[in-house]
Design an enzyme around this catalytic site. Structure first.
Site, short mmCIF file in Angstrom:
data_model
loop_
_atom_site.label_atom_id
_atom_site.label_comp_id
_atom_site.label_asym_id
_atom_site.label_seq_id
_atom_site.Cartn_x
_atom_site.Cartn_y
_atom_site.Cartn_z
N CYS B 59 22.19 -35.03 -56.26
CA CYS B 59 22.67 -36.26 -56.38
C CYS B 59 23.60 -36.70 -57.18
O CYS B 59 24.12 -37.68 -57.39
CB CYS B 59 21.33 -37.26 -56.60
SG CYS B 59 21.08 -36.81 -58.34
N HIS B 84 15.01 -28.85 -53.55
CA HIS B 84 15.36 -27.41 -53.55
C HIS B 84 14.59 -26.50 -53.18
O HIS B 84 14.90 -25.71 -52.51
CB HIS B 84 16.02 -27.25 -55.03
CG HIS B 84 16.71 -26.02 -55.10
ND1 HIS B 84 17.84 -25.64 -54.91
CD2 HIS B 84 16.17 -24.84 -55.90
CE1 HIS B 84 18.20 -24.33 -55.25
NE2 HIS B 84 17.15 -23.97 -55.77
N CYS B 185 -17.93 -30.89 -120.12
CA CYS B 185 -18.07 -30.89 -118.59
C CYS B 185 -17.05 -30.11 -117.64
O CYS B 185 -17.45 -29.63 -116.56
CB CYS B 185 -18.76 -32.08 -118.17
SG CYS B 185 -17.13 -33.36 -117.73
N HIS B 480 -16.03 -37.83 -115.71
CA HIS B 480 -17.11 -36.75 -115.62
C HIS B 480 -16.84 -35.94 -114.51
O HIS B 480 -16.55 -36.40 -113.43
CB HIS B 480 -18.34 -37.47 -115.65
CG HIS B 480 -19.74 -36.59 -115.84
ND1 HIS B 480 -19.62 -35.62 -116.96
CD2 HIS B 480 -20.77 -36.25 -114.88
CE1 HIS B 480 -20.70 -34.99 -116.57
NE2 HIS B 480 -21.41 -35.25 -115.62
#
Lengths: 192, 549
Positions: B59, B84, B185, B480
């Site tokens: 096309c 194709h 801690c 903490h």
């Protein structure tokens, strides 16, 4: 007078619309191709496990939000697995290895600081309030202040301006980020 | 049993592809090789030698996807592929012009062939990629996976095969509270992790660092591993009363003058500091292994991995690579707070807070290609000029124990304040690090081609299982730390002196700050009595290293 002007404007609009449509089509096909490859080669194998982890986490969030959780509170009245309770300030007594005095465990650190002559003198300048007795030692530090570790060199700015959300584990987010990346690549390609 | 490239599978070809390859072999691919065009960001496309716009044979259109037939090189657009295929018998295979992907007309689907991908990749290698590593490259014979030698593990005595008769309960050994000595801690939380990190606990509990022989060294030489060994002995003694790690604190302060103060501190900083001290100690006592250059100290054996940083020139695609060792990975949160806040101030749309942060999101953020700004141009050796570049991190070698640290702080340069990000981060218990490995990242950069890229020789599993989480609550100034440990499939919360049992949901819901994952080494049995091994939740054949329980 205005008619031809309008025509050219609308044809411009039409042109840019078409161009955008082409770009979008190209991007979508790109993303589809990438995702197809990822799926076919099995590169997203862990999707189910990741979804499961997300589900478990979401479930956990809901359950914990529902129940009123009192175990995060002050540990004073908590009983540990061995059935023991402990005072909030540790009361074991031992001898300081620097000066030999008997010190209570919970007060050992401030004592040692003065005892060793450390602390205020050796500390680099950091503006952070020194603590009261309530908080128990947890602070978040700067990423910058790491003495020896060679860092990976990632950017230190937490507010990087990358506008696209990084991939999360759900397919939709993966695709949206792939689209985003493809759009950016397209734009770059058109820039050059 | 490992496959060579475990991260992806070779798909079986469709009949048409198989037929094509039987008849034509690789000739078609090779003819395309010269027409491949590569871009610096890893994309490949087909380009006509005379730069004419490709048009469909049927096309004459040039829009949409175009495909070049592998056999006759005629071009079809997506509308006319079947045309194709029907007109010419046997012309089933084509190549997508835009993306250099194989397409089968008959199946109407994209198909994959390792040989084709290899052809494409060879073009990339010729064009742009010259590996230049700045650290010495290792020989490929050297084992690349996690730095612990499996043979070492065989020598270790089996642990915990006899239950301690003194313990009143069925709780695993090694659970003991640590007294808070005054804002410590941060130290207690990381110590709890060390106590239950299998390579470390194996090392210390098997007496690999003997305090007796160590103390014979000249006095004045401080030894932090000795103090750690002392803690191990105390915590695994079976005694339930909380232990005060006072001697350790004293030693640590003597070692790290800049961190020795009575104040709240950062757990991650402490973690790095302790690993440094252990490493220093080992380095002094034995000469570094010259052959490998890999440090054999227990800290690095457990935690050390290698990161790869690639800087790619945006103009020519030349990539320069550097490798750096790391003992952890610090991740930014995948949050858009700053950006969304900016947007929200301009428009009336409410800030979208429904997007969730996940660990995989953070890891994605860590490994994403990042465009370095125009003020950060780097010198490109190929172009011999300053060029804008793209940087990407990836993990070249995973450690045995993976520590992921979440950077939960942000600094606003405008207001010159900093604050903690309390945003919830979802993290999995089972983590697969494959997508963040260098091999995967590099492969992804070139379109996920089937190609054995550098780093694929890694035999180790990339799967990890979580065993410890350090979580933080509070603000930047005051908060903490608490550690959650998983032993024998049960989670325990270690809050200073208090050890309690918690369920999985509380851990998932916690605000994670550091997560510790252990590499799953498949089916490696140290000891027949594996009662102390945690059971994988998915009941697969992978087992963790026999750890302490």
């Amino acid at each position: 007078m205005s008619m031809p002007h309008e025509d050219s404007a609308s044809s411009h609009t039409q042109l840019s619309f078409n161009l955008f449509g082409d770009l979008l089509d190209s991007v979508i096909a790109d993303v589809a191709s990438e995702c197809h490859r990822i799926a076919r080669l099995g590169l997203d194998r862990n999707l189910e496990e990741e979804e499961e982890e997300l589900r478990l986490s979401a479930q956990a969030r809901e359950r914990v939000a529902d129940s009123c959780n009192s175990s995060e509170a002050n540990g004073k009245y908590v009983v540990d697995i061995f059935g023991q309770t402990h005072p909030s300030v540790a009361n074991e007594i031992f001898d300081c290895m620097n000066c030999g005095r008997s010190i209570m465990a919970g007060r050992f650190a401030p004592h040692l600081e003065k005892c060793m002559g450390r602390g205020r003198k050796a500390r680099p300048k950091v503006t952070r309030s020194s603590t009261a007795a309530q908080s128990r030692g947890g602070v978040l530090k700067w990423y910058i202040r790491r003495p020896m570790n060679k860092k990976e060199g990632g950017p230190n700015d937490c507010h990087s301006m990358h506008p696209w959300s990084p991939r999360s584990t759900s397919i939709c987010s993966k695709i949206s980020s792939l689209i985003a990346g493809t759009i950016m690549r397209c734009l770059e390609a058109y820039e050059t | 049993m490992f496959q060579r490239n475990p991260s992806y599978s070779n798909p079986t070809p469709c009949n048409h592809l198989a037929d094509y390859k039987l008849r034509y072999g690789l000739n078609g691919y090779k003819s395309f090789q010269n027409h491949l065009k590569t871009t610096p960001n890893g994309r490949t496309s087909i380009q006509n030698p005379d730069s004419k716009l490709p048009r469909c044979g049927s096309c004459d259109g040039y829009e949409g996807r175009l495909y070049i037939c592998l056999i006759c090189a005629s071009i079809s657009c997506s509308n006319h592929t079947l045309l194709h295929n029907q007109s010419e018998n046997g012309h089933d295979l084509a190549v997508d012009v835009e993306r250099a992907e194989l397409y089968c007309y008959a199946c109407s689907d994209q198909v994959y062939d390792p040989d084709f991908d290899r052809t494409v990749m060879s073009k990339h290698i010729v064009a742009a990629v010259l590996e230049k590593s700045q650290s010495a490259e290792r020989s490929s014979k050297r084992r690349r996976f996690g730095s612990i030698d499996l043979l070492d593990l065989k020598k270790l005595k089996p642990l915990m095969s006899v239950k301690d008769q003194r313990s009143k309960s069925c709780y695993p050994l090694g659970l003991r509270g640590l007294n808070n000595l005054g804002n410590t801690c941060f130290m207690n939380s990381v110590l709890q992790v060390f106590l239950h990190t299998p390579p470390l606990s194996n090392y210390f509990l098997n007496d690999q660092h003997n305090r007796e022989t160590c103390s014979k060294r000249p006095i004045g030489q401080l030894c932090l591993p000795c103090d750690i060994d002392r803690i191990f002995s105390a915590v695994f003694s079976g005694d339930h009363m909380p232990y005060s790690p006072a001697q350790f604190l004293y030693s640590w302060w003597q070692h790290s003058a800049n961190l020795a103060f009575y104040e709240q501190q950062d757990a991650h900083e402490f973690f790095i500091s302790v690993l440094d001290r252990i490493h220093e100690r080992e380095w002094k006592s034995r000469s570094q292994d010259k052959e490998n250059g890999d440090c054999k100290c227990i800290a690095h054996k457990a935690f050390s991995g290698q990161l790869r940083s690639d800087v790619t020139c945006m103009t020519c695609g030349f990539t320069s690579t550097t490798y750096d060792p790391c003992v952890d990975i610090s991740l930014d949160l995948d949050t858009h707070d700053f950006l969304s806040r900016n947007i929200a101030s301009k428009s009336t749309k409410p800030v979208d807070s429904s997007s969730k942060s996940t660990l995989s999101g953070c890891l994605d953020l860590f490994t994403r290609p990042e465009k370095l700004g125009s003020d950060q141009k780097l010198f490109c050796q190929n172009c011999q000029e300053m060029r804008s570049s793209v940087k990407q991190m990836s993990i070249r070698r995973l450690p045995l124990v993976l520590c992921l640290h979440i950077k939960r702080f942000e600094h606003s340069f405008v207001r010159r304040t900093s604050r903690k990000i309390d945003r919830y981060l979802q993290f999995p218990f089972s983590l697969d690090m494959i997508p963040y490995l260098s091999s995967s990242i590099i492969r992804n950069r070139y379109g996920n081609r089937i190609f054995a890229s550098e780093g694929d020789e890694i035999d180790a599993s990339s799967k990890f299982e979580i065993f410890a989480v350090v979580s933080h609550s509070g603000t930047l100034e005051s908060g903490h730390y608490v550690t959650y440990l998983r032993l024998r499939s049960q989670w325990y919360k270690c809050d200073d002196a208090w050890i309690t049992e918690v369920d999985e949901e509380m851990v998932r819901n916690s605000q994670c700050y550091m997560m510790f994952y252990l590499q799953k080494i498949p089916n490696y049995k140290l000891n027949e009595d594996l009662s102390c091994l945690p059971i994988s939740p998915r009941n697969d054949t992978f087992q963790q290293i026999a750890g302490c329980c």
